[in-house]
Motif scaffolding. Structure first.
Motif, PDB file in Angstrom:
ATOM      1  N   GLU A 134      41.966  45.492  48.182  1.00  0.00           N
ATOM      2  CA  GLU A 134      42.576  46.436  49.124  1.00  0.00           C
ATOM      3  C   GLU A 134      41.586  47.536  49.482  1.00  0.00           C
ATOM      4  N   TYR A 162      47.134  40.554  47.616  1.00  0.00           N
ATOM      5  CA  TYR A 162      45.707  40.778  47.384  1.00  0.00           C
ATOM      6  C   TYR A 162      45.334  40.074  46.088  1.00  0.00           C
ATOM      7  N   THR A 163      44.333  39.203  46.144  1.00  0.00           N
ATOM      8  CA  THR A 163      43.974  38.437  44.945  1.00  0.00           C
ATOM      9  C   THR A 163      43.085  39.227  43.991  1.00  0.00           C
ATOM     10  N   GLY A 164      42.459  40.283  44.491  1.00  0.00           N
ATOM     11  CA  GLY A 164      41.563  41.059  43.640  1.00  0.00           C
ATOM     12  C   GLY A 164      40.148  40.509  43.609  1.00  0.00           C
ATOM     13  N   LEU A 171      42.260  30.966  43.785  1.00  0.00           N
ATOM     14  CA  LEU A 171      43.377  31.916  43.760  1.00  0.00           C
ATOM     15  C   LEU A 171      43.869  32.202  45.179  1.00  0.00           C
TER      16      LEU A 171
ATOM     17  N   ASN B 258      49.127  33.962  36.617  1.00  0.00           N
ATOM     18  CA  ASN B 258      48.469  34.164  37.905  1.00  0.00           C
ATOM     19  C   ASN B 258      49.465  33.962  39.046  1.00  0.00           C
ATOM     20  N   GLN B 261      51.897  36.884  39.238  1.00  0.00           N
ATOM     21  CA  GLN B 261      51.396  38.113  39.877  1.00  0.00           C
ATOM     22  C   GLN B 261      51.357  37.964  41.399  1.00  0.00           C
ATOM     23  N   ARG B 275      49.210  47.575  42.086  1.00  0.00           N
ATOM     24  CA  ARG B 275      48.821  46.200  42.388  1.00  0.00           C
ATOM     25  C   ARG B 275      47.661  45.722  41.523  1.00  0.00           C
ATOM     26  N   VAL B 279      47.188  42.290  39.188  1.00  0.00           N
ATOM     27  CA  VAL B 279      46.093  41.322  39.352  1.00  0.00           C
ATOM     28  C   VAL B 279      45.364  41.106  38.026  1.00  0.00           C
TER      29      VAL B 279
END
Lengths: 295, 311
Positions: A134, A162-164, A171, B258, B261, B275, B279
């Motif tokens: 983000e 948001y997968t990070g 992912l 996973n 999330q 958030r 993650v």
């Protein structure tokens, strides 16, 4: 560049622009181009930036927000070399550095336009967004996209994940899978990891809307349109300024107005005329200032 | 919060968890065999990348998924042979040579992709095969019985691996090579041969793990597309206490957290400022499990080169 020059996203958008500028300057004879790809580790990128500066390249581009701190240190040591940093708006002028350009795509503008398109194309009224981290142009794109959807269809639902990670393809695919399970029939996303999501979109027969680079070739039956960053104008301008002795100090913005951002449709997919008209109207509104693409 | 704990979300988490676990399962099961024989192969991620590229390249050019799988297995075998030679014959420090193998796979797959394909394009990979009758069962049918063949095979390999390891002579030799190589050697077991076999098997499985991404789950190739997935697979072997069932539980747990999330975000039940914590969940879980996990079955000769007469 943080990823491969053929990543179908952020790095490719710059690489394509550099190749276009090189071609316009007479090919390899007119412009020498060297690229370091896959610079995930910032110290590696910093070493490459310093190396190019030592070799005397006219313009050294640090294509990644994460390279800013390193560039700030290196630029001081090479006052006669022009550097560029993006996506960013800070040229470090307030720190006495005069040889850094900055460039920043107003990703929210194309994001808004594609949000309008998504609202028009979605039958379920549920739209999925696959984001990496983000921050930066990924965040502004997502924020603009969400506003474009909700301004067009008040009751539409935009689910954001948001997968990070900018690079976790697996992912990102799972994120797209989750959106699909939640009922989304139009998907979008940002970063080089979106190839994972595009593969899922193809499988689920969803429509994908791309950003950063033209993504049609990744899945010609799935990608409806892409917001394309065209850095060629900015690169040409930086080279011209550098040749005149101005090595930095300007922050460039890519926008729909300047032509640095473009919405490119996939001709293979038939996009309804009214949807295209709504996108055109949104783009016009953004350009003339009557539409604010960010909340 | 109530919106999250609904049946559709629970089923979604299970479905995504099963899919996500597939590449981990192939890679971790193969690595488990290597480690049970006494060799740590940290090059799994590099082998996965080569497997992913090879399968994708072959399918792009021939359209044959079977050939793609064979190619991935073959390249996995070759890289397994390389790792075996370095760790068994040359007796190199396994951690370092594994990292070398990873970097080799990362670089070579990127180079070959650039030279041979240049750009990527989605292909038609393995399609879902609903299992007759079972796939019609309410709820569980969708979750467990509507996947592609690679998913089914991955889970079917768990009991096979457990049987081989615990109920066969080969399994006994593997365990002996990892626990007491000198004793195994004195009884006429070729420790080098067993380790070669296990590391090569691990290589083949890692190749299949890579292919399961590029022609099974994602159906595209991108440079460094595993993004460290192979290292998580190595961690899952520790997590699973060097047993096939433990590895499967670890892979499923990691994948489902996973998936969970992702659903937390889709349902938008937490403020965006939280958030990042969501993650982090799968990785926090991995660390906790590694810290508190059982070490009882850890092969005592793990990562120790064996040479007759020296041990």
């Amino acid at each position: 560049m943080p990823s491969a020059s053929n990543d179908g996203a952020f790095s490719q958008s710059m690489f394509d622009a550099l190749k276009a500028v090189q071609a316009s300057m007479g090919g390899e004879a007119g412009m020498k181009l060297a690229v370091s790809e896959g610079m995930v580790q910032v110290p590696n990128a910093a070493a490459a930036i310093r190396d190019y500066a030592q070799q005397g390249y006219d313009l050294v581009i640090a294509h990644g927000t994460q390279y800013g701190n390193s560039l700030q240190e290196i630029a001081k040591d090479f006052p006669n070399i022009a550097f560029a940093w993006g996506t960013a708006t800070d040229t470090f002028a307030d720190k006495g550095i005069k040889n850094v350009f900055a460039y920043n795509p107003r990703a929210q503008e194309g994001g808004y336009a594609l949000g309008v398109l998504a609202a028009k194309l979605s039958k379920s009224g549920i739209i999925g967004v696959c984001g990496p981290v983000e921050a930066g142009d990924a965040k502004t794109y997502v924020d603009g996209f969400k506003k474009g959807v909700t301004d067009t269809k008040k009751d539409a639902k935009v689910n954001v994940v948001y997968t990070g990670s900018f690079s976790d393809v697996s992912l990102m695919a799972a994120a797209a899978e989750t959106h699909s399970k939640a009922g989304a029939d139009v998907l979008t996303g940002s970063s080089q990891a979106v190839v994972g999501a595009i593969g899922v979109a193809k499988d689920k027969k969803a429509i994908w809307l791309g950003t950063q680079a033209l993504q049609t070739a990744l899945a010609p039956d799935t990608v409806g349109a892409s917001q394309v960053y065209d850095f060629s104008g900015v690169v040409k301008e930086m080279l011209a300024l550098s040749a005149k002795g101005t090595k930095g100090g300007t922050a460039f913005e890519l926008s729909l107005k300047t032509g640095g951002l473009k919405i490119v449709y996939n001709d293979k997919l038939s996009i309804p005329a009214d949807a295209k008209a709504a996108v055109d109207a949104a783009m016009k509104g953004i350009i003339d200032g009557t539409i604010k693409p960010l909340p | 919060m109530n919106e999250l704990f609904t049946l559709p979300v629970l089923l979604g988490v299970l479905y995504s968890g099963v899919r996500l676990a597939t590449p981990y399962l192939y890679a971790a099961l193969g690595e488990m065999f290597a480690q049970r024989s006494g060799v740590v192969n940290l090059g799994v991620d590099g082998i996965m990348l080569m497997g992913a590229f090879t399968a994708f390249f072959i399918v792009t050019n021939t359209g044959s998924l079977a050939l793609g799988m064979l190619g991935a297995m073959l390249i996995g075998l070759l890289m397994g042979l390389l790792m075996s030679f370095v760790s068994v014959n040359l007796r190199a420090v396994q951690g370092i040579s594994g990292i070398g193998l990873y970097l080799f796979g990362l670089g070579l797959s990127s180079l070959l992709f650039k030279r041979l394909l240049g750009s990527t394009k989605a292909i038609d990979g393995f399609q879902a095969i609903p299992i007759p009758f079972l796939s019609d069962l309410p709820y569980v049918g969708d979750v467990f019985f509507k996947h592609n063949a690679l998913v089914y095979v991955a889970f079917a390999l768990v009991p096979v691996a457990a049987f081989v390891l615990n109920r066969t002579t080969l399994g006994l030799k593997i365990r002996a090579a990892g626990m007491k190589p000198e004793a195994a050697d004195s009884l006429g077991v070729s420790v080098a041969g067993v380790r070669y076999f296990c590391v090569c098997l691990g290589g083949v499985m890692a190749g299949v793990a890579g292919a399961s991404l590029s022609i099974g789950l994602i159906n595209l190739f991108q440079e460094n597309m595993t993004s460290g997935l192979g290292f998580i697979a190595v961690a899952l072997v520790y997590f699973g206490g060097w047993t096939p069932v433990g590895v499967m539980v670890g892979a499923l747990l990691f994948s489902m957290v996973n998936a969970f999330q992702l659903w937390v975000q889709v349902k938008d039940i937490l403020p965006s400022s939280y958030r990042d914590f969501v993650v982090m969940l799968p990785y926090v879980l991995t660390i906790v499990a590694l810290v508190f996990g059982r070490r009882a079955r850890q092969p005592t000769a793990l990562s120790k080169p064996f040479s007759r007469g020296e041990n």
